[in-house]
Design a protein around this motif. Structure first.
Motif, short mmCIF file in Angstrom:
data_model
loop_
_atom_site.label_atom_id
_atom_site.label_comp_id
_atom_site.label_asym_id
_atom_site.label_seq_id
_atom_site.Cartn_x
_atom_site.Cartn_y
_atom_site.Cartn_z
N GLY A 1 -15.35 51.60 -68.13
CA GLY A 1 -16.03 51.79 -66.85
C GLY A 1 -16.04 53.24 -66.41
O GLY A 1 -16.97 53.70 -65.76
N VAL A 2 -14.99 53.96 -66.76
CA VAL A 2 -14.85 55.32 -66.26
C VAL A 2 -15.45 56.34 -67.22
O VAL A 2 -16.31 57.13 -66.86
CB VAL A 2 -13.36 55.63 -66.00
N LEU B 1 -11.06 49.56 -67.93
CA LEU B 1 -11.11 50.70 -67.01
C LEU B 1 -11.67 51.92 -67.74
O LEU B 1 -12.53 52.64 -67.21
CB LEU B 1 -9.73 51.01 -66.43
N PRO C 1 -21.74 57.87 -60.43
CA PRO C 1 -20.49 58.46 -60.91
C PRO C 1 -20.02 59.64 -60.07
O PRO C 1 -18.84 59.95 -60.05
CB PRO C 1 -20.82 58.92 -62.33
N PHE D 1 -10.63 47.88 -55.15
CA PHE D 1 -10.54 48.81 -56.29
C PHE D 1 -11.63 48.52 -57.32
O PHE D 1 -12.30 49.43 -57.81
CB PHE D 1 -9.16 48.71 -56.95
N VAL E 1 -14.76 50.93 -58.70
CA VAL E 1 -15.09 51.26 -60.09
C VAL E 1 -16.55 50.88 -60.38
O VAL E 1 -17.27 51.61 -61.06
CB VAL E 1 -14.13 50.55 -61.06
N ARG F 1 -19.32 56.48 -68.02
CA ARG F 1 -20.15 57.09 -66.99
C ARG F 1 -19.77 58.55 -66.77
O ARG F 1 -20.11 59.13 -65.74
CB ARG F 1 -20.01 56.30 -65.67
N ARG F 2 -19.01 59.08 -67.70
CA ARG F 2 -18.61 60.49 -67.67
C ARG F 2 -17.83 60.85 -66.41
O ARG F 2 -17.89 61.98 -65.93
CB ARG F 2 -19.82 61.41 -67.80
N VAL F 3 -17.16 59.86 -65.86
CA VAL F 3 -16.22 60.16 -64.79
C VAL F 3 -14.99 60.71 -65.46
O VAL F 3 -14.48 60.11 -66.40
CB VAL F 3 -15.87 58.89 -63.99
N LYS F 4 -14.53 61.89 -65.04
CA LYS F 4 -13.40 62.44 -65.80
C LYS F 4 -12.49 63.27 -64.93
O LYS F 4 -12.67 63.37 -63.72
CB LYS F 4 -13.91 63.27 -66.97
N GLN G 1 -20.00 53.20 -61.39
CA GLN G 1 -20.91 52.99 -62.52
C GLN G 1 -22.32 53.41 -62.14
O GLN G 1 -23.06 53.96 -62.94
CB GLN G 1 -20.96 51.51 -62.93
N VAL H 1 -13.49 60.35 -53.22
CA VAL H 1 -14.15 60.12 -54.51
C VAL H 1 -15.45 59.35 -54.32
O VAL H 1 -16.50 59.70 -54.87
CB VAL H 1 -13.21 59.36 -55.47
N LEU I 1 -8.27 57.41 -60.08
CA LEU I 1 -8.55 55.99 -60.29
C LEU I 1 -7.38 55.30 -61.00
O LEU I 1 -6.99 54.17 -60.65
CB LEU I 1 -9.82 55.83 -61.11
N TYR J 1 -11.05 62.67 -61.13
CA TYR J 1 -11.50 61.34 -60.73
C TYR J 1 -10.73 60.28 -61.50
O TYR J 1 -10.26 59.29 -60.96
CB TYR J 1 -12.99 61.16 -61.01
N LEU K 1 -5.19 52.21 -59.48
CA LEU K 1 -4.94 50.95 -60.16
C LEU K 1 -3.46 50.59 -60.08
O LEU K 1 -3.10 49.43 -59.83
CB LEU K 1 -5.39 51.05 -61.62
N ALA L 1 -7.84 60.57 -62.98
CA ALA L 1 -6.43 60.57 -62.57
C ALA L 1 -6.25 59.74 -61.31
O ALA L 1 -5.35 58.90 -61.22
CB ALA L 1 -5.96 62.01 -62.35
#
Lengths: 294, 380
Positions: free
Chosen positions: B140-141, B137, A282, A271, A275, B144-147, A279, A233, B154, B150, B158, B152
């Motif tokens: 943050g995710v 979270l 992405p 972790f 994240v 930023r259009r992380v989807k 930011q 990732v 992240l 990604y 966690l 899942a």
């Protein structure tokens, strides 16, 4: 100073392990978009392959080399079987492949528990890998150097195969434009299977390498899988370069944070850093620029 | 058949309330009468999982966010409750620190324990902290259009991070977790009457949660959530921020999971990292998938059913449950993605087309075809 160097080598070594575990994923996840949660169990299969091979071949040195080959085959065949049996139906549902392959992973784990038993198994390291080398005041175990070299060899081999061989060209063609590749006469079915074979084979190799630094248990794959995913990732999808850099970056980060705090806190800090990195980038650190909206 | 079906659709709120009354009677009258104390306690534990599942149904089924880390929020709720109960027990015995710390040789109470000595603070923590973590979270995710995958991964990472963190902390029980609670807000846990009360609390909470999810699903927000799942870009072009819509669903799911965790601890009597790590977090998913992820009751019934099956089967065949769980993941997610709730519509579709000889247009890329259009229209 020697502490700093020591941590450097711990980090490099952790990075090379992560790299071996993540390299196959970067192929199957990064290039094909399939989240293979059974990848960890393919790593485990590599570990048990080494254990079985050592039962047959008593010379630890020969057995390691043989294991690397058989481990690749075992992982590869498992991967090809998974692709042909399940994943081929699910290329348009990446999130569902995640859950389906998690199920496969559970089955493989339990199978390992039933066949080999729950207690951890140990593999003897060959004589020429025992002891350590002193580098700038820090003692580095030879096994760790071997893994580092193995990781470098695996990366260069994979990169060369992808870049120069007809198979590599077909893989890249299918990844970039499946439809166009098909019209040009490339069998995308065969290419998908081969890509999975190589990616999962690399998991098997990672498993063989892991037996050098610890004992094998049915859940060994799980403990590396999530980190391997994070590497892919962070590295950016479909980028071997990104995977390499991300693996070593995470390895080094982890070892230095771990030195100043504890292993469990380091995990959390890493972790959070991941994240935060997402930011800024992405799509991962290295990624091909496209015009897609997302 | 048709008249009944029409009436069913004509008065959805009537039937829904009827359903709630039936469920309430089952949970509050039939179950306590029919089940032994042991079985009732077991059912209470399953109800906790069902509360988590209702949240996952909202976030995953409706919102398309595969959250693999609900164990995190479940764990935060569970550990806060456990810490509070430990402190309450210690206070009753006039000890400075909980028993396990004394055994471990920790004489002074760690600072992060102190606030949870107070019941109200613990309750607020249970309600607020999981939601805050999820919001952080999610912000943050999703911003930023992380989807998709990604997200899942992240959310799963966690869960792994929290489980490892807790395993390494002796001050919070470490690997073995926290257990041996004596009382729940002053009520002795050894008393069967109090344990029954816990069951009623869990059952009442579940009913409230289901009602809340139903309202959310039928609201304008519910429409938007489904729209974001199916066509995120279009929703963005319409002037909404899909990130906010997703964050709300994720936070609500986390909120439910936190409450479920807080109920789980007194009901089961122990909470450890093994209950909240990666595998239990993903295991929450299977009940939701089997029941039918996009429906209201599917996740709830699926979670109870799977937990019940697991207990029943692993009593007799300890290793076969893992195989079965794996096969369930493969078969249900791979081949019946709509879950058991989708089996009847699927069969009906096959039968209809067989008998009427009409070919219905099938959307190839439609992942979850069972979200019916009339459902979308009526809440306008």
């Amino acid at each position: 100073m020697d502490v700093l160097v020591g941590q450097l080598f711990t980090g490099l070594s952790l990075g090379s392990i992560l790299l071996l575990a993540a390299l196959g994923l970067s192929l199957t996840f990064g290039q094909m978009g399939v989240i293979n949660m059974a990848h960890g169990e393919f790593i485990m299969a590599g570990c048990y392959t080494t254990y079985v091979v050592q039962k047959v071949i008593s010379s630890a040195g020969v057995s390691l080399v043989v294991s690397l080959l058989i481990g690749f085959l075992v992982g590869g065949l498992l991967g090809a079987a998974l692709e042909m049996g399940l994943i081929r139906w699910m290329y348009d549902r990446p999130l569902d492949t995640l859950l389906v392959t998690f199920g496969v992973g559970l089955v493989l784990q339990q199978a390992a528990r039933d066949i080999f038993g729950a207690p951890a198994k140990n593999v003897l390291a060959p004589e020429w890998l025992s002891g350590g080398v002193t580098i700038m005041g820090a003692v580095v175990p030879k096994t760790r150097i071997f893994i580092l070299v193995l990781a470098v060899v695996a990366v260069t081999t994979l990169a060369t195969v992808l870049k120069t061989t007809p198979l590599g060209r077909r893989i890249r063609a299918v990844v970039q434009n499946r439809g166009l590749a098909e019209t040009s006469g490339v069998s995308s079915r065969l290419t998908d299977i081969s890509t999975f074979f190589i990616g999962s084979g690399l998991a098997g190799v990672a498993g063989v390498a892991l037996t050098l630094i610890g004992s094998t248990s049915p859940t060994i794959g799980q403990s590396y899988l999530i980190d391997a995913f994070l590497v892919v990732v962070i590295g950016g999808l479909g980028q071997i370069k990104g995977t390499v850099i991300a693996a070593f970056a995470l390895g080094l980060l982890n070892s230095y944070i771990e030195y100043s705090t504890t292993a469990s806190i380091a995990k959390v800090i890493v972790f959070v850093i991941i994240v935060i990195v997402l930011q800024v980038r992405p799509q991962g650190l290295f990624t091909v620029r496209t015009r897609s909206l997302a | 058949m048709t008249t009944l079906g029409q009436r069913w659709r004509a008065h959805p709120s009537v039937t829904a309330w009827g359903g709630f009354v039936v469920a309430a009677i089952l949970l509050f009258a039939v179950a306590p009468a029919a089940l032994s104390d042991f079985r009732l306690n077991l059912l209470a534990k399953f109800l906790c999982f069902a509360i988590v599942a209702a949240g996952i149904g909202l976030a995953w089924g409706r919102g398309g966010m595969l959250t693999l880390g609900q164990g995190v929020f479940f764990g935060i709720g569970a550990y806060i409750m456990a810490m509070h109960m430990q402190m309450a027990d210690a206070a009753r015995l006039h000890n400075d620190v909980p028993e396990f710390m004394e055994i471990a040789g920790i004489r002074e109470l760690p600072a992060f324990w102190r606030p949870f000595a107070s019941g109200p603070v613990a309750l607020i923590g249970i309600l607020v902290l999981p939601a805050l973590v999820a919001a952080a979270l999610g912000y943050g995710v999703f911003k930023r259009r992380v989807k998709g995958t990604y997200f899942a991964i992240l959310s799963q990472a966690l869960a792994a991070a929290l489980a490892i963190l807790l395993t390494g902390q002796q001050k919070i029980g470490g690997f073995t977790g926290l257990s041996d609670f004596r009382a729940f807000f002053g009520f002795k846990l050894s008393d069967p009457v109090n344990r029954q009360m816990l069951f009623f609390i869990a059952a009442g909470t579940l009913l409230l949660v289901v009602a809340a999810v139903r309202q959310l699903m039928r609201s304008r927000y519910g429409e938007l959530l489904v729209a974001v799942r199916d066509q995120e870009e279009r929703v963005r072009f319409l002037g909404y921020d899909p990130a906010n819509i997703k964050i709300v669903a994720y936070v609500v799911a986390a909120f439910f999971a936190g409450i479920a965790g807080a109920l789980f601890t007194p009901i089961v009597g122990i909470i450890s990292p093994a209950d909240i790590g990666v595998v239990p977090s993903i295991a929450f998913i299977i009940g939701v998938a089997i029941g039918g992820r996009t429906t209201l009751l599917g996740p709830v019934l699926g979670a109870v059913g799977v937990a019940w099956a697991q207990t029943a089967l692993s009593e007799e065949f300890p290793s076969s449950w893992t195989y079965l769980q794996g096969v369930l993941f493969i078969v249900v997610v791979g081949f019946i993605p709509a879950g058991l709730a989708g089996v009847w519509p699927m069969l009906k579709g096959v039968l209809d087309s067989r008998f009427r000889k009409t070919v219905e247009p099938v959307a190839v890329s439609e992942p979850l075809p069972e979200v019916r259009t009339e459902e979308k229209v009526e809440s306008r």
